[in-house]
Scaffold this active site. Structure first.
Site, PDB file in Angstrom:
ATOM      1  N   TRP A 110       8.609  -1.544  -1.564  1.00 45.17           N
ATOM      2  CA  TRP A 110       7.746  -0.373  -1.436  1.00 45.17           C
ATOM      3  C   TRP A 110       8.348   0.646  -0.478  1.00 45.17           C
ATOM      4  O   TRP A 110       8.166   1.856  -0.648  1.00 45.17           O
ATOM      5  CB  TRP A 110       6.344  -0.804  -1.001  1.00 45.17           C
ATOM      6  CG  TRP A 110       5.765  -1.787  -1.969  1.00 45.17           C
ATOM      7  CD1 TRP A 110       5.507  -3.111  -1.760  1.00 45.17           C
ATOM      8  CD2 TRP A 110       5.418  -1.537  -3.347  1.00 45.17           C
ATOM      9  NE1 TRP A 110       5.019  -3.698  -2.897  1.00 45.17           N
ATOM     10  CE2 TRP A 110       4.954  -2.753  -3.881  1.00 45.17           C
ATOM     11  CE3 TRP A 110       5.456  -0.406  -4.153  1.00 45.17           C
ATOM     12  CZ2 TRP A 110       4.532  -2.868  -5.206  1.00 45.17           C
ATOM     13  CZ3 TRP A 110       5.030  -0.517  -5.475  1.00 45.17           C
ATOM     14  CH2 TRP A 110       4.585  -1.738  -5.979  1.00 45.17           C
ATOM     15  N   ASP A 135       2.741   2.819   6.309  1.00 48.05           N
ATOM     16  CA  ASP A 135       2.060   2.158   5.199  1.00 48.05           C
ATOM     17  C   ASP A 135       1.557   0.810   5.706  1.00 48.05           C
ATOM     18  O   ASP A 135       2.339  -0.106   5.953  1.00 48.05           O
ATOM     19  CB  ASP A 135       3.049   1.982   4.043  1.00 48.05           C
ATOM     20  CG  ASP A 135       2.443   1.253   2.847  1.00 48.05           C
ATOM     21  OD1 ASP A 135       1.263   0.862   2.911  1.00 48.05           O
ATOM     22  OD2 ASP A 135       3.159   1.085   1.846  1.00 48.05           O
ATOM     23  N   LYS A 179      -6.094  -5.100  -0.568  1.00 50.69           N
ATOM     24  CA  LYS A 179      -5.628  -6.251   0.206  1.00 50.69           C
ATOM     25  C   LYS A 179      -6.728  -6.738   1.158  1.00 50.69           C
ATOM     26  O   LYS A 179      -7.160  -7.865   1.102  1.00 50.69           O
ATOM     27  CB  LYS A 179      -4.377  -5.903   1.008  1.00 50.69           C
ATOM     28  CG  LYS A 179      -3.277  -5.223   0.219  1.00 50.69           C
ATOM     29  CD  LYS A 179      -2.671  -6.108  -0.851  1.00 50.69           C
ATOM     30  CE  LYS A 179      -1.511  -5.423  -1.532  1.00 50.69           C
ATOM     31  NZ  LYS A 179      -0.892  -6.234  -2.589  1.00 50.69           N
TER      32      LYS A 179
END
Length: 353
Positions: A98, A165, A189
């Site tokens: 990511w 992030d 999450k």
């Protein structure tokens, strides 16, 4: 329904949140939460409560930040961050898939300096020796890497704005969140179902790029409309609000951090002790408390192990194709009992060995 969900995301959520969300689907002040207007008083209250809870958990009340709930996932933020903040050049730490995707998007808007990368070793550690130039517009990194199971344990000390992030470990542990200038996190999450993304941004860093920004990608536009410039993802925001309220009711981040440490300790102690397994991450200091990645030393045990954990009611344990093996994702709502069950299964495989 499987009892223990170790999926990397969308992931396990608290049972009481499921019940409240299910009730709201049937009746939320005489309508379903799925059909109410996002302009209605009822949903405006939900949005305000969600923003307030986010600030409370992060300790960012009255510190010049704004909280947004947007669509598009964290992947949209790879683009939005650069669109809003990158004027000349930015620094990025590459610690996983990511991070690499975020770097790719940022390169569309300016120079990207990759200060360090663990790509050559398949991201099995967090780079330690690097410096961040003082003349960049911001420094971007991820706190946790779901695929590879690594996690930054400390906030890097830099002299430039920090963009982070936190998709896979938001609200899981105490941090000095006021050191961050922009935090973003996909809900799926530790907050709620897929479809909503939390963005917490310090207003003073906005409005400094010379380019024109499309309205849908402009943080200032979304702030001015209180996350309702367009129709927001109503249900994911509602469930995220319920989850943050659940966290508050049980003691907040300090409470959940203690449980998360216990869960991580259980699984990593077993990985290190059990002669049939080994961890993927090479530096134990970099091990994620959210995603434990490990492999069998001998693939001949795979069929037996897979059958054992499935018979124990465990779901979502297979590792990502980039790593192979297994990944135990231990987000906030996963119980200690679930990890104890997995450890018991690993020990049973050893006995049958």
């Amino acid at each position: 329904m499987l009892k223990y969900n170790f999926s990397a995301g969308p992931c396990v959520l608290p049972q009481e949140v499921f019940k409240k969300a299910a009730d709201a689907v049937l009746d939320f002040n005489d309508l379903s939460i799925l059909e109410i207007s996002h302009r209605s008083k009822d949903f405006v209250q939900v949005m305000e409560q969600a923003q307030s809870l986010a600030f409370e958990h992060l300790g960012l009340q009255d510190k010049g930040y704004k909280a947004l709930f947007l669509g598009g996932g964290a992947s949209m933020q790879f683009l939005m961050c650069a669109y809003n903040l990158l004027e000349n050049k930015a620094a990025y730490l590459n610690t996983g898939t990511w991070s690499a995707k975020a770097i790719k998007e940022a390169k569309m808007f300016g120079e990207v300096i990759e200060v360090a990368s663990s790509k050559d070793s398949n991201y099995n550690h967090i780079p330690k020796s690097y410096s961040v130039p003082s003349d960049v517009d911001y420094f971007h990194f991820q706190t946790n890497n779901t695929i590879f199971g690594t996690q930054l344990q400390e906030t890097p000390s830099v002299e430039v704005p920090i963009v982070c992030d936190m998709s896979s470990d938001i609200f899981s542990r105490q941090r000095d969140f006021d050191k961050y200038d922009l935090i973003y996190a996909g809900a799926q999450k530790n907050m709620g179902p897929a479809g909503a993304t939390l963005v917490v941004v310090k207003e003073e860093i906005l409005g400094k790029v010379s380019r024109s920004i499309p309205s849908m990608l402009d943080y200032k536009v979304h702030i001015s409309k209180d996350s309702m410039f367009n129709t927001p993802p109503v249900f994911p925001i509602y469930v995220s609000m319920l989850t943050m309220q659940w966290l508050k009711d049980n003691g907040g981040i300090s409470w959940i951090e203690e449980l998360n440490n216990k869960k991580a300790g259980l699984i990593y102690n077993e990985i290190d002790r059990n002669p049939l397994f080994e961890g993927f991450v090479t530096d134990k200091a970099d091990r994620s408390k959210m995603n434990a990645t490990f492999v069998l030393k001998d693939e001949a045990h795979k069929d037996a192990f897979d059958q054992l954990w499935k018979d124990a009611g465990i779901n979502g344990l297979n590792g990502h194709r980039s790593v192979g093996g297994y990944r135990a994702s231990m987000y906030n709502a996963l119980s200690v009992e679930a990890v104890e069950t997995l450890v018991s299964v690993m020990q049973e495989l050893e006995r049958k060995g």
